[in-house]
Design a protein around this motif. Sequence first.
Motif, PDB file in Angstrom:
ATOM      1  N   GLU A 356       8.471  -6.462  -7.929  1.00  0.00           N
ATOM      2  CA  GLU A 356       8.882  -7.666  -8.635  1.00  0.00           C
ATOM      3  C   GLU A 356       8.393  -8.928  -7.940  1.00  0.00           C
ATOM      4  OE1 GLU A 356      10.274  -7.727 -11.524  1.00  0.00           O
ATOM      5  OE2 GLU A 356      10.362  -5.553 -11.635  1.00  0.00           O
ATOM      6  N   ALA A 357       8.035  -8.832  -6.656  1.00  0.00           N
ATOM      7  CA  ALA A 357       7.645 -10.023  -5.900  1.00  0.00           C
ATOM      8  C   ALA A 357       6.319 -10.574  -6.417  1.00  0.00           C
ATOM      9  CB  ALA A 357       7.507  -9.671  -4.418  1.00  0.00           C
ATOM     10  N   PRO A 358       6.208 -11.883  -6.533  1.00  0.00           N
ATOM     11  CA  PRO A 358       4.947 -12.478  -6.985  1.00  0.00           C
ATOM     12  C   PRO A 358       3.888 -12.380  -5.900  1.00  0.00           C
ATOM     13  CG  PRO A 358       6.476 -14.200  -6.320  1.00  0.00           C
ATOM     14  CD  PRO A 358       7.226 -12.902  -6.249  1.00  0.00           C
ATOM     15  N   PRO A 359       2.592 -12.460  -6.253  1.00  0.00           N
ATOM     16  CA  PRO A 359       1.543 -12.381  -5.247  1.00  0.00           C
ATOM     17  C   PRO A 359       1.623 -13.561  -4.284  1.00  0.00           C
ATOM     18  CG  PRO A 359       0.663 -13.047  -7.386  1.00  0.00           C
ATOM     19  CD  PRO A 359       2.061 -12.631  -7.616  1.00  0.00           C
ATOM     20  N   PRO A 360       1.300 -13.336  -2.969  1.00  0.00           N
ATOM     21  CA  PRO A 360       1.372 -14.431  -1.984  1.00  0.00           C
ATOM     22  C   PRO A 360       0.318 -15.491  -2.262  1.00  0.00           C
ATOM     23  CG  PRO A 360       0.313 -12.519  -1.024  1.00  0.00           C
ATOM     24  CD  PRO A 360       0.824 -12.084  -2.357  1.00  0.00           C
ATOM     25  N   PRO A 361       0.530 -16.735  -1.829  1.00  0.00           N
ATOM     26  CA  PRO A 361      -0.444 -17.811  -2.049  1.00  0.00           C
ATOM     27  C   PRO A 361      -1.623 -17.675  -1.092  1.00  0.00           C
ATOM     28  CG  PRO A 361       1.430 -18.655  -0.804  1.00  0.00           C
ATOM     29  CD  PRO A 361       1.751 -17.229  -1.157  1.00  0.00           C
ATOM     30  N   LEU A 362      -2.672 -16.974  -1.528  1.00  0.00           N
ATOM     31  CA  LEU A 362      -3.788 -16.647  -0.642  1.00  0.00           C
ATOM     32  C   LEU A 362      -4.571 -17.865  -0.195  1.00  0.00           C
ATOM     33  CD1 LEU A 362      -5.051 -13.489  -2.492  1.00  0.00           C
ATOM     34  CD2 LEU A 362      -3.751 -13.584  -0.378  1.00  0.00           C
ATOM     35  N   MET A 363      -4.572 -18.954  -1.016  1.00  0.00           N
ATOM     36  CA  MET A 363      -5.353 -20.115  -0.630  1.00  0.00           C
ATOM     37  C   MET A 363      -4.870 -20.704   0.686  1.00  0.00           C
ATOM     38  SD  MET A 363      -7.815 -20.655  -2.685  1.00  0.00           S
ATOM     39  CE  MET A 363      -8.230 -22.313  -2.167  1.00  0.00           C
ATOM     40  N   GLY A 364      -3.596 -20.488   1.008  1.00  0.00           N
ATOM     41  CA  GLY A 364      -3.050 -21.098   2.212  1.00  0.00           C
ATOM     42  C   GLY A 364      -3.150 -20.228   3.443  1.00  0.00           C
ATOM     43  N   LEU A 541      -4.286  -9.669   0.455  1.00  0.00           N
ATOM     44  CA  LEU A 541      -4.983  -9.599  -0.826  1.00  0.00           C
ATOM     45  C   LEU A 541      -4.741  -8.251  -1.503  1.00  0.00           C
ATOM     46  CD1 LEU A 541      -6.918 -10.944  -2.819  1.00  0.00           C
ATOM     47  CD2 LEU A 541      -8.831 -10.039  -1.484  1.00  0.00           C
ATOM     48  N   LEU A 542      -4.750  -7.166  -0.724  1.00  0.00           N
ATOM     49  CA  LEU A 542      -4.487  -5.841  -1.293  1.00  0.00           C
ATOM     50  C   LEU A 542      -3.083  -5.767  -1.888  1.00  0.00           C
ATOM     51  CD1 LEU A 542      -6.045  -3.547   1.478  1.00  0.00           C
ATOM     52  CD2 LEU A 542      -7.066  -4.207  -0.703  1.00  0.00           C
ATOM     53  N   ARG A 543      -2.098  -6.303  -1.153  1.00  0.00           N
ATOM     54  CA  ARG A 543      -0.722  -6.248  -1.661  1.00  0.00           C
ATOM     55  C   ARG A 543      -0.580  -7.083  -2.937  1.00  0.00           C
ATOM     56  NH1 ARG A 543      -1.373  -3.476   2.164  1.00  0.00           N
ATOM     57  NH2 ARG A 543      -2.044  -2.265   0.352  1.00  0.00           N
ATOM     58  N   ALA A 544      -1.270  -8.217  -2.996  1.00  0.00           N
ATOM     59  CA  ALA A 544      -1.190  -9.069  -4.180  1.00  0.00           C
ATOM     60  C   ALA A 544      -1.806  -8.390  -5.388  1.00  0.00           C
ATOM     61  CB  ALA A 544      -1.883 -10.402  -3.907  1.00  0.00           C
ATOM     62  N   ILE A 545      -2.916  -7.672  -5.180  1.00  0.00           N
ATOM     63  CA  ILE A 545      -3.545  -6.948  -6.292  1.00  0.00           C
ATOM     64  C   ILE A 545      -2.585  -5.908  -6.851  1.00  0.00           C
ATOM     65  CG2 ILE A 545      -5.424  -5.371  -6.905  1.00  0.00           C
ATOM     66  CD1 ILE A 545      -7.117  -6.756  -4.744  1.00  0.00           C
ATOM     67  N   GLU A 546      -1.857  -5.236  -5.970  1.00  0.00           N
ATOM     68  CA  GLU A 546      -0.943  -4.180  -6.394  1.00  0.00           C
ATOM     69  C   GLU A 546       0.207  -4.710  -7.251  1.00  0.00           C
ATOM     70  OE1 GLU A 546      -1.610  -1.379  -2.412  1.00  0.00           O
ATOM     71  OE2 GLU A 546       0.136  -2.687  -2.604  1.00  0.00           O
TER      72      GLU A 546
END
Length: 576
Positions: A356-364, A541-546
Amino acid sequence: MLPSRPVSRVRLLPSAVADRIAAGEVVERPAAVVKELVENALDAGASRIAVTIEGGGIERITVEDDGAGIEPADLALAVERHATSKLADERLIEIATLGFRGEALPSIGAVARLEIVSRRQGATEGAAITVTGGAKGEARPAPASPGTRVTVRELFFAAPARLKFLRGPRAEADAAIAALRRLALAHPGVAFHATVDGREVLSLGPATMEARAGRLLGGEFASHAITLAAERGPMRLSGLVGPPSLTRATPAEQHLVVNGRPVTDRLLRTALRVAYAEAIERGRHPVAALFLELPAPLVDVNVHPAKTEVRFRDADAVRGFVIAAIRTALGGAVSAPVAAAPLRLAPMGPMGALAEAPPPPLMGLPLIAPPRAAVSAPAPAAADHPLGAARAQLLATYIVAETADGAMILVDQHAAAERLAHEALKAARASGAVPSQALLVPAVVELDGVSAARVVARAGELAALGLAVEAFGEGAVLVRALPAALAGADPAPLVRDIADELAEDETTALTLRLDAVLARMACHGSIRAGRRLAPAEMDALLRAIETSPGSGTCSHGRPTWIRLAKADLERLFGRR
């Protein structure tokens, strides 16, 4: 099926009907009228051309020049079909002028109210003639300055069905100015001025090719463009090409000129694409202004009524010459990739939402490389992580990961981050206005005048997407804020891409094309290919894709990751 109709006897069409049919091949919209009349002015040796457009060109188009002018005795002949002063003979193999068919003026007169006022250089008196819906008036004496003034009013009043196929006045005026800009780029020694509904939109004095290209293609292009000059046999190529770092979302800013004629040529655009193929990201387009010159017998310009296409006698020679010249200008030929054994791998489909967690803000995420001295055993791949743990980064573009069941995952970091940014923007918009982040220092983005006006006209709609822009003089916009999800992105290429997107169909509300605009934004806000990532960044990035829907492909439909199971690897190495 279409209803059958009885076959009738063959008959000649009335001349007025035939003229209107012929007009349809040459005059499909106001931009075509501007193009034809300005080409006539250039062929007449004009040093200054002024264009006035009202009501999108439907109400009025006036083109005035200081060229050679027309003899009073020739005015009546000038509005007859197939009458021309631009061919020395009937062979049609050495055409050195922009116009030659002798169809423009009578075609325009067949569907509009046309008036020509002209005075030969050195003459004491001018003459005028009118054509109204194909009905030709008598030539008469008239006061006139040296040169020619052509006025077209009520375009398509005699062919009202064509009006239904035109776009709005602003879009038609923009198309006409775009046609004028192409001609202005091809003829930098001529001064061009244009007004639209009383507002000056173009003012160019005589200039060098480099200066003219800088004015029309923007200061960034002028500052970074690479000068090109090459010869091979009878062919000469000159102009400016942008560096690989300066690209656009569409090929709209690829200006191709053959013997002074702006063209839309598939062969030349293909050569340009091939020359940059391994230097720029796939799906991006270089910016260029190329001027090809070759003897008239080696190029056929009599291919299309609008004269925007050409055919080369030796197409392969032209293509090879252009590719080699551009690659040399860019700093040497780009080497071809080493051929590998064919390997067919199916890209994985979209990942399901696993958390349920949203993807982390990778730009930062910080860009920190791990210390070389601190080498430890790789972290185990957790069973609950379908994309496993990051093991390495290849070519500063691809992440290699290992799963708990022994599979290898290859991730395109830019494509994946682009999809994540796109989904974040869509989610933000779905919940209301997209959050924006003000820039510490507002950014000035240089565009051509038409593109700048186009972006500013949609400022309200763009603000709802988190992008705050406003007018900043002629040919520039000021960016005050970006969508928060794109914090750190460069505003200039983002705004240029959005201008290209808006140009594709200006009559459609931006709200109907939001996904395409958001995709453009996401592309600029994502991790770029060529950026080195720390292990923590790769795993994030891998966790956000999932956890992100639709993450199996990027916004352009390309795969973001590919899975090679242990069995696949064993088959590749002959173990199965």
